[in-house]
Design a protein around this motif. Structure first.
Motif, PDB file in Angstrom:
ATOM      1  N   HIS A   1      82.576  65.172  21.762  1.00 57.40           N
ATOM      2  CA  HIS A   1      81.495  65.423  20.822  1.00 57.40           C
ATOM      3  C   HIS A   1      80.233  64.726  21.305  1.00 57.40           C
ATOM      4  O   HIS A   1      80.283  63.584  21.745  1.00 57.40           O
ATOM      5  N   VAL A   2      79.107  65.428  21.220  1.00 57.96           N
ATOM      6  CA  VAL A   2      77.831  64.783  21.517  1.00 57.96           C
ATOM      7  C   VAL A   2      76.935  64.949  20.304  1.00 57.96           C
ATOM      8  O   VAL A   2      76.774  66.061  19.804  1.00 57.96           O
ATOM      9  N   ASP A   3      76.408  63.858  19.810  1.00 59.90           N
ATOM     10  CA  ASP A   3      75.576  63.878  18.614  1.00 59.90           C
ATOM     11  C   ASP A   3      74.262  63.170  18.964  1.00 59.90           C
ATOM     12  O   ASP A   3      74.117  61.967  18.775  1.00 59.90           O
ATOM     13  N   LEU A   4      73.332  63.975  19.518  1.00 59.33           N
ATOM     14  CA  LEU A   4      72.111  63.347  20.013  1.00 59.33           C
ATOM     15  C   LEU A   4      71.247  62.820  18.876  1.00 59.33           C
ATOM     16  O   LEU A   4      70.539  61.835  19.035  1.00 59.33           O
ATOM     17  N   GLU A   5      71.339  63.487  17.734  1.00 63.41           N
ATOM     18  CA  GLU A   5      70.537  63.034  16.597  1.00 63.41           C
ATOM     19  C   GLU A   5      70.853  61.575  16.286  1.00 63.41           C
ATOM     20  O   GLU A   5      69.971  60.775  16.016  1.00 63.41           O
ATOM     21  N   ASN A   6      72.133  61.269  16.318  1.00 58.09           N
ATOM     22  CA  ASN A   6      72.535  59.885  16.052  1.00 58.09           C
ATOM     23  C   ASN A   6      72.814  59.108  17.333  1.00 58.09           C
ATOM     24  O   ASN A   6      73.362  58.009  17.297  1.00 58.09           O
ATOM     25  N   ARG A   7      72.438  59.718  18.450  1.00 56.37           N
ATOM     26  CA  ARG A   7      72.551  59.061  19.750  1.00 56.37           C
ATOM     27  C   ARG A   7      73.947  58.495  20.008  1.00 56.37           C
ATOM     28  O   ARG A   7      74.112  57.305  20.275  1.00 56.37           O
ATOM     29  N   ARG A   8      74.919  59.347  19.885  1.00 55.48           N
ATOM     30  CA  ARG A   8      76.274  58.891  20.160  1.00 55.48           C
ATOM     31  C   ARG A   8      77.103  60.029  20.749  1.00 55.48           C
ATOM     32  O   ARG A   8      76.738  61.198  20.634  1.00 55.48           O
ATOM     33  N   ALA A   9      78.182  59.650  21.381  1.00 52.07           N
ATOM     34  CA  ALA A   9      79.096  60.648  21.923  1.00 52.07           C
ATOM     35  C   ALA A   9      80.513  60.132  21.744  1.00 52.07           C
ATOM     36  O   ALA A   9      80.738  58.919  21.675  1.00 52.07           O
ATOM     37  N   VAL A  10      81.453  61.070  21.635  1.00 55.17           N
ATOM     38  CA  VAL A  10      82.849  60.688  21.531  1.00 55.17           C
ATOM     39  C   VAL A  10      83.575  61.234  22.759  1.00 55.17           C
ATOM     40  O   VAL A  10      83.464  62.422  23.076  1.00 55.17           O
ATOM     41  N   VAL A  11      84.276  60.341  23.453  1.00 52.96           N
ATOM     42  CA  VAL A  11      84.963  60.765  24.674  1.00 52.96           C
ATOM     43  C   VAL A  11      86.420  60.336  24.632  1.00 52.96           C
ATOM     44  O   VAL A  11      86.796  59.399  23.935  1.00 52.96           O
TER      45      VAL A  11
ATOM     46  N   HIS B   1      70.135  66.288  30.975  1.00 49.57           N
ATOM     47  CA  HIS B   1      69.155  67.370  30.824  1.00 49.57           C
ATOM     48  C   HIS B   1      68.511  67.355  29.439  1.00 49.57           C
ATOM     49  O   HIS B   1      67.467  67.959  29.233  1.00 49.57           O
ATOM     50  N   ARG B   2      69.110  66.631  28.507  1.00 45.33           N
ATOM     51  CA  ARG B   2      68.493  66.519  27.186  1.00 45.33           C
ATOM     52  C   ARG B   2      67.693  65.217  27.065  1.00 45.33           C
ATOM     53  O   ARG B   2      67.177  64.903  25.996  1.00 45.33           O
ATOM     54  N   GLY B   3      67.637  64.446  28.159  1.00 41.71           N
ATOM     55  CA  GLY B   3      66.825  63.238  28.147  1.00 41.71           C
ATOM     56  C   GLY B   3      67.554  61.972  27.721  1.00 41.71           C
ATOM     57  O   GLY B   3      66.926  60.992  27.321  1.00 41.71           O
ATOM     58  N   TYR B   4      68.878  61.984  27.813  1.00 42.53           N
ATOM     59  CA  TYR B   4      69.638  60.799  27.394  1.00 42.53           C
ATOM     60  C   TYR B   4      70.524  60.280  28.523  1.00 42.53           C
ATOM     61  O   TYR B   4      70.741  60.966  29.521  1.00 42.53           O
ATOM     62  N   TYR B   5      71.047  59.080  28.341  1.00 40.75           N
ATOM     63  CA  TYR B   5      72.001  58.548  29.304  1.00 40.75           C
ATOM     64  C   TYR B   5      72.886  57.503  28.657  1.00 40.75           C
ATOM     65  O   TYR B   5      72.613  57.034  27.554  1.00 40.75           O
ATOM     66  N   TYR B   6      73.980  57.192  29.381  1.00 42.69           N
ATOM     67  CA  TYR B   6      74.894  56.144  28.944  1.00 42.69           C
ATOM     68  C   TYR B   6      74.612  54.931  29.823  1.00 42.69           C
ATOM     69  O   TYR B   6      74.701  55.017  31.043  1.00 42.69           O
ATOM     70  N   ALA B   7      74.246  53.809  29.202  1.00 37.60           N
ATOM     71  CA  ALA B   7      73.668  52.703  29.975  1.00 37.60           C
ATOM     72  C   ALA B   7      74.621  51.944  30.908  1.00 37.60           C
ATOM     73  O   ALA B   7      74.256  51.690  32.052  1.00 37.60           O
TER      74      ALA B   7
ATOM     75  N   GLY C   1      96.251  46.984  23.224  1.00 39.26           N
ATOM     76  CA  GLY C   1      96.496  48.347  22.775  1.00 39.26           C
ATOM     77  C   GLY C   1      95.971  49.313  23.813  1.00 39.26           C
ATOM     78  O   GLY C   1      95.333  48.908  24.786  1.00 39.26           O
ATOM     79  N   ILE C   2      96.261  50.599  23.585  1.00 40.57           N
ATOM     80  CA  ILE C   2      95.781  51.611  24.521  1.00 40.57           C
ATOM     81  C   ILE C   2      94.697  52.433  23.833  1.00 40.57           C
ATOM     82  O   ILE C   2      94.919  53.013  22.767  1.00 40.57           O
ATOM     83  N   VAL C   3      93.540  52.419  24.433  1.00 40.82           N
ATOM     84  CA  VAL C   3      92.394  53.121  23.865  1.00 40.82           C
ATOM     85  C   VAL C   3      92.556  54.617  24.111  1.00 40.82           C
ATOM     86  O   VAL C   3      92.778  55.042  25.251  1.00 40.82           O
ATOM     87  N   THR C   4      92.451  55.418  23.049  1.00 35.01           N
ATOM     88  CA  THR C   4      92.649  56.860  23.221  1.00 35.01           C
ATOM     89  C   THR C   4      91.414  57.682  22.849  1.00 35.01           C
ATOM     90  O   THR C   4      91.388  58.886  23.072  1.00 35.01           O
ATOM     91  N   LYS C   5      90.438  57.038  22.249  1.00 35.86           N
ATOM     92  CA  LYS C   5      89.210  57.754  21.911  1.00 35.86           C
ATOM     93  C   LYS C   5      88.104  56.714  21.785  1.00 35.86           C
ATOM     94  O   LYS C   5      88.345  55.624  21.270  1.00 35.86           O
ATOM     95  N   ILE C   6      86.917  57.055  22.247  1.00 37.30           N
ATOM     96  CA  ILE C   6      85.844  56.070  22.264  1.00 37.30           C
ATOM     97  C   ILE C   6      84.553  56.711  21.760  1.00 37.30           C
ATOM     98  O   ILE C   6      84.170  57.780  22.230  1.00 37.30           O
ATOM     99  N   THR C   7      83.900  56.051  20.812  1.00 39.99           N
ATOM    100  CA  THR C   7      82.571  56.487  20.387  1.00 39.99           C
ATOM    101  C   THR C   7      81.566  55.551  21.044  1.00 39.99           C
ATOM    102  O   THR C   7      81.668  54.329  20.886  1.00 39.99           O
ATOM    103  N   VAL C   8      80.658  56.133  21.832  1.00 39.98           N
ATOM    104  CA  VAL C   8      79.699  55.297  22.557  1.00 39.98           C
ATOM    105  C   VAL C   8      78.279  55.598  22.127  1.00 39.98           C
ATOM    106  O   VAL C   8      77.982  56.666  21.589  1.00 39.98           O
TER     107      VAL C   8
END
Ligand SMILES: Cc1cc2nc3c(=O)[nH]c(=O)nc-3n(C[C@H](O)[C@H](O)[C@H](O)COP(=O)(O)OP(=O)(O)OC[C@H]3O[C@@H](n4cnc5c(N)ncnc54)[C@H](O)[C@@H]3O)c2cc1C
Ligand code: SF4
Ligand code: SF4
Lengths: 482, 452
Positions: free
Chosen positions: A105-115, A130-136, A210-217
């Motif tokens: 999921h990419v939610d640019l409005e709230n500047r977050r993504a789920v991977v 291409h939308r002007g964002y990056y993961y730091a 624990g084992i990480v299975t989903k991450i919101t960044v």
């Protein structure tokens, strides 16, 4: 992919294959050898099996099975870890997350993504650029390492000087606990939820809780402007002093990297040379970014400081292409060691910036003492040193000498009030060195936290902490050193 | 590496030396794995790792396994076949690797060992021997195969076969390949049998030989024709050396280095009298340039191979380097370019073919993301590993722009595979070779009616 009928009677392998599917398990020696180490190659151990779950449910089912049958297990991302965190010391079942690599999921409005955890770091930036964002967070291994592995190691990178390390960019996690229970923490957008900071605890726990299975960044907007400076120095002291002065002048560069002569020799002999002069003692790669207004002055200030410290040559990147070349050369620096040495061991000490010249001198002494070359490529801006001890594992005794030299480098860092790891983690490699900075009581307090999450200690056992009074484990480790 | 008894064996025929568990002559080169520092920077470049996420299907994992055999920790067993033979030999990892580890070269050497330790059996051995030993190295038999194919296509048998569903009895991937077989023409080797030198148009600047290729000349003789026209148009006399043979790439990829060497020797001798050997198939070009690798243990032939390799050049780079004539006629076409692995990763040739194409007036080049990602063709890989080849092709097709009319490239193997991709995706793009584009533009300039 093609089905691989299970050709063993081992009941555990058969049971695990039923959970993940026949095409998602490895158990033959010929395949397992590829998993006997990670980016830290000094220790080798064969796993019992490697499974490739496709979903959180499958991860949970595998974990539950291991928990019930007392099988040791651990998580693995891309296996680029440099402290042996993914080495199956106890013949673990490796849970590889490389097939859980979806961008959910990419939610640019709230500047977050789920991977998913196996999603590769650089791909995130590539997907939103291409939308002007990056993961730091940009570890040099970002071409290949996974975000799950980054969370586990709390990875840093060249640009973390200004933007912070992984933990500053994690908003939520889904985690499979060591008994198979699935929990979610954070993720709902509350910046500082009440109660203990579990996100902070889990991030950097090196796969022991624990084992990480989903991450919101968190995603960041691309800076309006960016400028990059390359400076060559004839004396390491001058380069170090330049670093100190830039920071004390109140400039916060996005990145401030240093390479010494041996490191330069390697990157120039490798696949992405820039044409750095071979006779300079050190170079600095300095990047500033932000709004366009003011960038010019910052660059002028940086150039002035460089000149004040007798820089031999200093230049500003004239094109994006030139900038990219400088960075490719820097970011492939570790791998480039292969061009001048069969093996290397990278250390990861942190020191107060002001002690840089002194500690680098000490590292040079250690290099002489052990008769091994040591290259330095590091995040100078935040005092995060990466001495790379060059050795040849096929020469009897060299591996041990390299380990000892590396350990001594860390001691030197601890001695000036620094730390034994900045971003690569403790893992297997530096667990004994934890004693340089923690007392027995402090270590016990931390293992007590681990035991709350991981009471049977089946998940990634024997990592992160030395085991006081239990020398069995240490013996086992040393017997795996070839 | 302590187990090295001898790195250089006198004659490739005697199997006395060993290196860990490598025990056949022509031992792998341990310095190749010594370069690898296990950093993992190559992982994401690897198409097979992309598909499976498994380390033993990655460059780093493969190097680690091959090294383990050299260190005596692993044996040359049938279970090694999968990791070692699933490699596409696409060389993308060599481009990505900071330490320049020659994974592909190592894979080929180890395949040589593994194929001897675990020989092919059953129908696979038969098919392998039939094509690799029985057909490809023999021009006359290739011609015969070509005539047979032509007969099949012209007699109406192809139509019958397709209509009656006879093809359904073939495995899916073979039936699909049948569908995209190009129309077979007359091999140039045969056509110019009595005309060994084709004069340059206008003043002769130099004389070049072309590698006609084995299967290439049968299936893609029109590309060979186009190559000859483009070369002569640019001041080159073209000779077709008659004793040349198959380059041996398919054999070397399959681990049959002995036949590879035999073919190499024949080619080295055949082209002795010429200064330039021009190649229009990236896979063959890369192989010819790597002949010295095959003779690591044979100083005399090693030197000959070095001299030979220095004469070899891909047609696009040769045209670019010698200054080709920019065509004046417009083609008016939107196209994209696919980097054949053995051109981009194998020979480092990327900008030259693009420059050639972009020089043609009216050509609009649309960039393909990940243009240098393997298409899954990889010699006969699409026949030996149909599932993986299919998955790799699928991933490639995701990146091929929709709004182009042509997909251009410099390797016939890729052309077949990409044609398959286009067909399976219901696309209508045509697949062309870089020199064909230039040839068309020149022909148009001469007032010929050119239809792309
Ligand atoms: C050339 C090179 C350069 C590097 N540069 C940097 C750098 O600049 N900065 C930096 O910080 N690091 C750097 N590293 C180290 C390494 O890349 C990072 O630690 C990275 O975060 C590891 O990610 P990975 O996917 O490879 O994890 P792995 O190596 O597979 O695993 C690392 C640890 O995380 C655990 N783990 C993995 N996935 C999960 C999961 N989903 N849940 C729970 N635990 C998990 C494993 O058990 C293991 O303990 C570099 C490494 C190399 C080889
Ligand atoms: S092959 Fe190259 S990129 Fe891959 S692990 Fe080895 S040194 Fe690193
Ligand atoms: S040659 Fe291609 S398929 Fe083989 S290991 Fe390298 S990248 Fe992977």
């Amino acid at each position: 992919m093609r089905k691989r009928p299970i050709a063993t009677n081992d009941p555990h392998i058969r049971a695990l294959a039923r959970i993940v599917g026949e095409e998602a398990i490895l158990y033959r020696k010929e395949d397992l050898i590829a998993y006997d180490c990670d980016g830290f190659t000094v220790h080798r151990h064969l796993p019992k099996a490697v499974v490739f779950p496709n979903s959180t449910e499958e991860v949970a089912a595998v974990v539950k099975y291991c928990h019930e049958h007392e099988l040791p297990f651990l998580a693995r991302g891309a296996g680029t870890g440099l402290s042996g965190g993914a080495i199956p010391l106890n013949g673990e079942v490796i849970i590889s997350l490389t097939r859980m690599k979806r961008l959910l999921h990419v939610d640019l409005e709230n500047r977050r993504a789920v991977v998913e955890p196996g999603f590769v770091n650089l791909k995130l930036t590539n997907s939103v650029a291409h939308r002007g964002y990056y993961y730091a967070p940009d570890p040099s291994s970002q071409y290949c390492c996974t975000i799950g592995g980054n969370v586990a190691e709390n990875a840093g990178g060249a640009h973390c000087l200004k933007y912070g390390v992984t933990t500053n960019h994690i908003l939520g996690l889904e985690i499979v606990l060591p008994d198979g229970e699935v929990i979610e923490i954070g993720g709902n957008g509350v910046p500082d939820p009440p109660g203990y900071d579990l996100l902070g605890l889990l991030t950097g726990s090196e796969g022991t809780l624990g084992i990480v299975t989903k991450i919101t960044v968190r995603l960041l907007k691309n800076p309006e402007a960016k400028q990059t400076v390359l400076a060559y120095f004839d004396e390491v002291e001058d380069a170090s002093q330049t670093v100190s002065d830039i920071i004390s002048a109140g400039i916060v560069p996005a990145a401030l990297e240093m390479m010494d002569q041996t490191a330069i020799e390697a990157v120039e002999a490798a696949a992405f040379p820039v044409g750095h002069p071979k006779d300079i003692a050190a170079l600095l790669l300095i990047e500033v970014d932000g709004i366009s207004a003011g960038i010019g002055e910052q660059i002028d200030d940086i150039l002035t400081i460089c000149r004040r410290h007798h820089v031999r040559e200093v230049k500003v990147a004239e094109s994006e292409e030139e900038r990219a070349r400088w960075w490719a050369n820097r970011k492939t620096g570790f791998g480039a060691m292969g061009a001048i040495s069969p093996d290397y061991l990278v250390q990861d000490g942190v020191i107060p910036r002001s002690r840089l010249p002194e500690v680098l001198r000490e590292i040079a002494n250690i290099s002489r003492k052990y008769g091994l070359r040591i290259a330095n490529i590091f995040h100078a801006g935040d005092g995060n040193l990466h001495p790379l001890v060059l050795f040849d594992a096929s020469q009897p005794g060299e591996t041990e000498r390299a380990l000892a030299a590396g350990s001594e480098c860390l001691k030197a860092c601890a001695a000036v009030g620094g730390s034994i790891t900045g971003e690569h983690g403790v893992g297997l490699e530096k667990k004994e060195e934890m004693r340089f900075i923690f007392s027995d009581e402090e270590i016990l307090a931390q293992t007590a936290i681990r035991d709350v999450f991981n009471p049977k200690n089946l998940l990634n056992a024997g990592k992160l902490f030395p085991t006081p009074g239990r020398c069995v484990e240490t013996k086992q480790v040393s017997s795996t050193v070839k | 590496m302590s187990t090295v008894t001898s790195e250089r064996t006198g004659s490739p025929a005697c199997a006395t030396a060993s290196l860990g568990n490598y025990r056949f002559a022509d031992l792998p080169d341990p310095s190749k794995w010594a370069d690898c520092v296990h950093c993992g920077m190559c992982l994401e470049s690897c198409p097979t790792y992309e598909q499976t996420g498994e380390e033993q299907h990655s460059p780093r994992g493969r190097v680690h396994l091959m090294k383990s055999v050299g260190e005596g920790k692993l044996d040359l067993t049938p279970d090694l076949l999968d990791p070692i033979f699933t490699c596409l030999d696409c060389r993308a990892c060599t481009t990505a690797c900071p330490a320049d580890v020659d994974v592909g070269g190592l894979i080929e050497q180890v395949r040589g060992q593994l194929r001897q330790a675990v020989p092919l059996t059953g129908w696979k051995a038969l098919v392998n021997d039939f094509f690799l030993k029985g057909i490809f190295p023999h021009p006359s038999r290739l011609d015969w195969l070509g005539r047979l194919l032509k007969l099949y296509q012209q007699s109406g048998l192809q139509t019958v076969a397709r209509k009656t569903g006879m093809l359904r009895v073939m495995p899916d991937h073979l039936a699909e390949m049948e569908a995209i077989l190009p129309k077979v023409g007359t091999p140039v080797r045969k056509k110019y049998r009595n005309e060994p030198l084709i004069k340059a148009k206008g003043e002769t600047k130099r004389t070049v030989a072309i590698l006609t290729g084995c299967i290439m000349d049968v299936m893609f003789s029109d590309i060979n024709e186009a190559t000859i026209r483009v070369l002569t148009r640019n001041g080159n006399d073209v000779v077709i050396v008659s004793d040349q043979t198959c380059c041996g790439a398919l054999h070397v990829h399959a681990g049959d280095r002995e036949t590879g060497r035999k073919l190499a020797k024949q080619n080295i001798e055949a082209f002795q009298g010429v200064d330039h050997v021009i190649v229009n198939a990236a896979g063959c070009g890369a192989m010819l340039k790597e002949y010295p690798e095959l003779f690591r243990h044979d100083p005399e032939w090693h030197e000959k191979a070095e001299q030979f390799a220095a004469k070899v050049e891909d047609v696009s780079k040769f045209l670019y380097d010698t200054g080709f004539k920019v065509p004046k006629a417009e083609l008016n076409v939107r196209l994209t370019y696919h980097d054949a692995c053995h051109l981009a990763h194998g020979q480092g040739i990327r900008k030259e073919p693009r420059a050639v194409i972009e020089s043609i007036p009216g050509v609009e080049m649309v960039a393909m993301p990940n243009a240098d990602r393997c298409c899954g063709s990889a010699g006969i890989y699409n026949l030996t590993h149909p599932d993986m080849a299919q998955a790799v092709l699928e991933s490639k097709m995701q990146n091929v722009p929709q709004d182009v009319e042509l997909i251009s490239m410099g390797n016939p193997g890729c052309m077949l595979q990409m044609a398959l991709g286009v067909m399976k995706h219901g696309r209508n793009q045509k697949i062309v070779h870089t020199v064909q584009l230039l040839d068309w533009a020149y022909q148009k300039e001469e007032g010929k009616d050119v239809r792309i």
